[in-house]
Design a protein around this motif. Structure first.
Motif, PDB file in Angstrom:
ATOM      1  N   ASN A  64       0.824  -1.217   0.000  1.00  0.00           N
ATOM      2  CA  ASN A  64       0.000   0.000   0.000  1.00  0.00           C
ATOM      3  C   ASN A  64       0.858   1.267   0.000  1.00  0.00           C
ATOM      4  OD1 ASN A  64      -2.521   1.272  -0.124  1.00  0.00           O
ATOM      5  ND2 ASN A  64      -2.561   1.560   2.092  1.00  0.00           N
ATOM      6  N   LYS A  65       1.849   1.282  -0.901  1.00  0.00           N
ATOM      7  CA  LYS A  65       2.756   2.419  -1.034  1.00  0.00           C
ATOM      8  C   LYS A  65       2.612   3.051  -2.417  1.00  0.00           C
ATOM      9  CE  LYS A  65       4.709   1.522   2.943  1.00  0.00           C
ATOM     10  NZ  LYS A  65       4.445   2.363   4.102  1.00  0.00           N
ATOM     11  N   ILE A  66       3.059   4.264  -2.547  1.00  0.00           N
ATOM     12  CA  ILE A  66       3.064   4.985  -3.813  1.00  0.00           C
ATOM     13  C   ILE A  66       4.411   4.736  -4.497  1.00  0.00           C
ATOM     14  CG2 ILE A  66       2.963   7.264  -4.891  1.00  0.00           C
ATOM     15  CD1 ILE A  66       1.527   8.190  -2.237  1.00  0.00           C
ATOM     16  N   PHE A  67       4.383   4.373  -5.769  1.00  0.00           N
ATOM     17  CA  PHE A  67       5.607   4.191  -6.540  1.00  0.00           C
ATOM     18  C   PHE A  67       5.707   5.301  -7.581  1.00  0.00           C
ATOM     19  CE2 PHE A  67       7.448   2.043 -10.452  1.00  0.00           C
ATOM     20  CZ  PHE A  67       8.758   2.316 -10.109  1.00  0.00           C
ATOM     21  N   ILE A  68       6.807   6.046  -7.566  1.00  0.00           N
ATOM     22  CA  ILE A  68       7.019   7.158  -8.481  1.00  0.00           C
ATOM     23  C   ILE A  68       8.314   6.918  -9.262  1.00  0.00           C
ATOM     24  CG2 ILE A  68       7.270   9.661  -8.705  1.00  0.00           C
ATOM     25  CD1 ILE A  68       6.052   9.777  -5.778  1.00  0.00           C
ATOM     26  N   PRO A  69       8.207   6.352 -10.470  1.00  0.00           N
ATOM     27  CA  PRO A  69       9.418   6.182 -11.274  1.00  0.00           C
ATOM     28  C   PRO A  69       9.823   7.513 -11.898  1.00  0.00           C
ATOM     29  CG  PRO A  69       7.517   5.339 -12.464  1.00  0.00           C
ATOM     30  CD  PRO A  69       7.031   5.795 -11.117  1.00  0.00           C
ATOM     31  N   SER A  70      11.099   7.805 -11.864  1.00  0.00           N
ATOM     32  CA  SER A  70      11.597   9.055 -12.441  1.00  0.00           C
ATOM     33  C   SER A  70      12.020   8.824 -13.886  1.00  0.00           C
ATOM     34  CB  SER A  70      12.793   9.563 -11.637  1.00  0.00           C
ATOM     35  OG  SER A  70      12.414   9.829 -10.306  1.00  0.00           O
ATOM     36  N   VAL A  71      11.518   9.664 -14.770  1.00  0.00           N
ATOM     37  CA  VAL A  71      11.891   9.611 -16.184  1.00  0.00           C
ATOM     38  C   VAL A  71      12.588  10.916 -16.550  1.00  0.00           C
ATOM     39  CG1 VAL A  71      10.001   8.054 -16.765  1.00  0.00           C
ATOM     40  CG2 VAL A  71       9.671  10.500 -17.006  1.00  0.00           C
ATOM     41  N   SER A  72      13.386  10.869 -17.611  1.00  0.00           N
ATOM     42  CA  SER A  72      14.086  12.083 -18.011  1.00  0.00           C
ATOM     43  C   SER A  72      14.306  12.087 -19.516  1.00  0.00           C
ATOM     44  CB  SER A  72      15.431  12.187 -17.285  1.00  0.00           C
ATOM     45  OG  SER A  72      16.329  11.226 -17.776  1.00  0.00           O
ATOM     46  N   PRO A  73      14.541  13.273 -20.080  1.00  0.00           N
ATOM     47  CA  PRO A  73      14.776  13.372 -21.522  1.00  0.00           C
ATOM     48  C   PRO A  73      16.193  12.969 -21.920  1.00  0.00           C
ATOM     49  CG  PRO A  73      14.882  15.537 -20.537  1.00  0.00           C
ATOM     50  CD  PRO A  73      14.461  14.586 -19.441  1.00  0.00           C
ATOM     51  N   GLY A  74      17.046  12.779 -20.944  1.00  0.00           N
ATOM     52  CA  GLY A  74      18.446  12.433 -21.106  1.00  0.00           C
ATOM     53  C   GLY A  74      19.068  12.592 -19.736  1.00  0.00           C
ATOM     54  N   TYR A  75      20.348  12.388 -19.622  1.00  0.00           N
ATOM     55  CA  TYR A  75      20.948  12.492 -18.291  1.00  0.00           C
ATOM     56  C   TYR A  75      22.410  12.880 -18.406  1.00  0.00           C
ATOM     57  CZ  TYR A  75      21.880  11.438 -13.417  1.00  0.00           C
ATOM     58  OH  TYR A  75      22.209  11.539 -12.089  1.00  0.00           O
ATOM     59  N   ILE A  76      22.776  13.899 -17.653  1.00  0.00           N
ATOM     60  CA  ILE A  76      24.185  14.271 -17.513  1.00  0.00           C
ATOM     61  C   ILE A  76      24.329  15.009 -16.184  1.00  0.00           C
ATOM     62  CG2 ILE A  76      23.922  16.393 -18.889  1.00  0.00           C
ATOM     63  CD1 ILE A  76      26.859  15.912 -19.810  1.00  0.00           C
ATOM     64  N   ASP A  77      25.167  14.486 -15.341  1.00  0.00           N
ATOM     65  CA  ASP A  77      25.362  15.126 -14.036  1.00  0.00           C
ATOM     66  C   ASP A  77      26.839  15.315 -13.707  1.00  0.00           C
ATOM     67  OD1 ASP A  77      26.206  12.583 -13.386  1.00  0.00           O
ATOM     68  OD2 ASP A  77      24.854  12.329 -11.691  1.00  0.00           O
ATOM     69  N   THR A  78      27.665  15.356 -14.729  1.00  0.00           N
ATOM     70  CA  THR A  78      29.110  15.428 -14.502  1.00  0.00           C
ATOM     71  C   THR A  78      29.579  16.747 -13.891  1.00  0.00           C
ATOM     72  OG1 THR A  78      29.417  16.007 -16.832  1.00  0.00           O
ATOM     73  CG2 THR A  78      29.724  13.699 -16.222  1.00  0.00           C
ATOM     74  N   ARG A  79      28.744  17.768 -13.892  1.00  0.00           N
ATOM     75  CA  ARG A  79      29.144  19.011 -13.211  1.00  0.00           C
ATOM     76  C   ARG A  79      29.178  18.827 -11.693  1.00  0.00           C
ATOM     77  NH1 ARG A  79      26.303  24.143 -16.263  1.00  0.00           N
ATOM     78  NH2 ARG A  79      27.407  23.870 -18.224  1.00  0.00           N
ATOM     79  N   ILE A  80      28.304  17.953 -11.194  1.00  0.00           N
ATOM     80  CA  ILE A  80      28.291  17.703  -9.751  1.00  0.00           C
ATOM     81  C   ILE A  80      28.903  16.354  -9.391  1.00  0.00           C
ATOM     82  CG2 ILE A  80      26.348  19.221  -9.293  1.00  0.00           C
ATOM     83  CD1 ILE A  80      24.589  16.673  -9.129  1.00  0.00           C
ATOM     84  N   ARG A  81      28.974  15.451 -10.368  1.00  0.00           N
ATOM     85  CA  ARG A  81      29.597  14.136 -10.183  1.00  0.00           C
ATOM     86  C   ARG A  81      30.565  13.901 -11.338  1.00  0.00           C
ATOM     87  NH1 ARG A  81      24.124  13.293  -9.072  1.00  0.00           N
ATOM     88  NH2 ARG A  81      23.717  12.707  -6.922  1.00  0.00           N
ATOM     89  N   PRO A  82      31.722  14.529 -11.330  1.00  0.00           N
ATOM     90  CA  PRO A  82      32.645  14.425 -12.463  1.00  0.00           C
ATOM     91  C   PRO A  82      33.075  12.994 -12.767  1.00  0.00           C
ATOM     92  CG  PRO A  82      33.588  15.801 -10.710  1.00  0.00           C
ATOM     93  CD  PRO A  82      32.227  15.397 -10.276  1.00  0.00           C
ATOM     94  N   TRP A  83      32.970  12.119 -11.824  1.00  0.00           N
ATOM     95  CA  TRP A  83      33.335  10.714 -11.985  1.00  0.00           C
ATOM     96  C   TRP A  83      32.242   9.892 -12.666  1.00  0.00           C
ATOM     97  CZ3 TRP A  83      29.462   8.204  -9.574  1.00  0.00           C
ATOM     98  CH2 TRP A  83      28.787   8.880  -8.551  1.00  0.00           C
ATOM     99  N   ASN A  84      31.101  10.488 -12.939  1.00  0.00           N
ATOM    100  CA  ASN A  84      29.918   9.727 -13.354  1.00  0.00           C
ATOM    101  C   ASN A  84      29.600   9.803 -14.845  1.00  0.00           C
ATOM    102  OD1 ASN A  84      27.798   8.000 -12.658  1.00  0.00           O
ATOM    103  ND2 ASN A  84      26.365   9.691 -12.578  1.00  0.00           N
ATOM    104  N   SER A  85      30.554  10.054 -15.679  1.00  0.00           N
ATOM    105  CA  SER A  85      30.255  10.183 -17.113  1.00  0.00           C
ATOM    106  C   SER A  85      29.714   8.889 -17.727  1.00  0.00           C
ATOM    107  CB  SER A  85      31.493  10.644 -17.881  1.00  0.00           C
ATOM    108  OG  SER A  85      32.524   9.684 -17.767  1.00  0.00           O
ATOM    109  N   ILE A  86      29.970   7.747 -17.106  1.00  0.00           N
ATOM    110  CA  ILE A  86      29.457   6.481 -17.628  1.00  0.00           C
ATOM    111  C   ILE A  86      27.925   6.444 -17.647  1.00  0.00           C
ATOM    112  CG2 ILE A  86      29.460   5.245 -15.414  1.00  0.00           C
ATOM    113  CD1 ILE A  86      30.533   2.802 -17.046  1.00  0.00           C
ATOM    114  N   ASN A  87      27.290   7.235 -16.788  1.00  0.00           N
ATOM    115  CA  ASN A  87      25.827   7.259 -16.729  1.00  0.00           C
ATOM    116  C   ASN A  87      25.194   8.373 -17.552  1.00  0.00           C
ATOM    117  OD1 ASN A  87      25.020   5.008 -15.011  1.00  0.00           O
ATOM    118  ND2 ASN A  87      26.354   6.008 -13.531  1.00  0.00           N
ATOM    119  N   THR A  88      25.988   9.103 -18.316  1.00  0.00           N
ATOM    120  CA  THR A  88      25.446  10.128 -19.207  1.00  0.00           C
ATOM    121  C   THR A  88      24.626   9.453 -20.299  1.00  0.00           C
ATOM    122  OG1 THR A  88      27.264  11.642 -18.771  1.00  0.00           O
ATOM    123  CG2 THR A  88      26.070  11.957 -20.841  1.00  0.00           C
ATOM    124  N   LYS A  89      23.441   9.985 -20.543  1.00  0.00           N
ATOM    125  CA  LYS A  89      22.554   9.455 -21.578  1.00  0.00           C
ATOM    126  C   LYS A  89      22.167  10.573 -22.538  1.00  0.00           C
ATOM    127  CE  LYS A  89      22.154   5.436 -19.481  1.00  0.00           C
ATOM    128  NZ  LYS A  89      23.432   4.948 -19.056  1.00  0.00           N
TER     129      LYS A  89
END
Length: 94
Positions: A57-82
């Motif tokens: 009996n919980k709410i599920f909220i999946p997050s969707v995005s038009p693409g993904y890039i967070d290397t300005r705050i996680r410079p190590w995370n370029s592998i997850n850029t979409k």
């Protein structure tokens, strides 16, 4: 009452099942819009997450995005850029 609220937890992986249940949360969201970054951010897992939410009996909220890039705050995370792929990345998340 005037003090009622809906409290949502971040969900990254299966270890968060207990957090959602024991923490008294009303539901959970997946946060990251990068497919494969976490268990929660991977659409192929959303049916299982939705079932988990319904069973408890919980709410599920999946997050969707038009693409993904967070290397300005996680410079190590370029592998997850979409790349947006002219909107196809977003469309595929649905």
């Amino acid at each position: 009452t005037k003090y009622d609220c809906t409290v949502i937890s971040l969900y990254l992986d299966k270890t968060n099942d207990a957090l959602v249940l024991k923490g008294g949360f009303d539901g959970f969201y997946t946060y990251f819009g990068s497919v494969g970054f976490t268990y929660g951010s991977t659409p192929k897992n959303w049916n299982a997450l939705s079932q988990f939410a319904q069973q408890h009996n919980k709410i599920f909220i999946p997050s969707v995005s038009p693409g993904y890039i967070d290397t300005r705050i996680r410079p190590w995370n370029s592998i997850n850029t979409k790349d947006r792929k002219d909107g196809k990345y977003y469309d595929n998340m649905w």
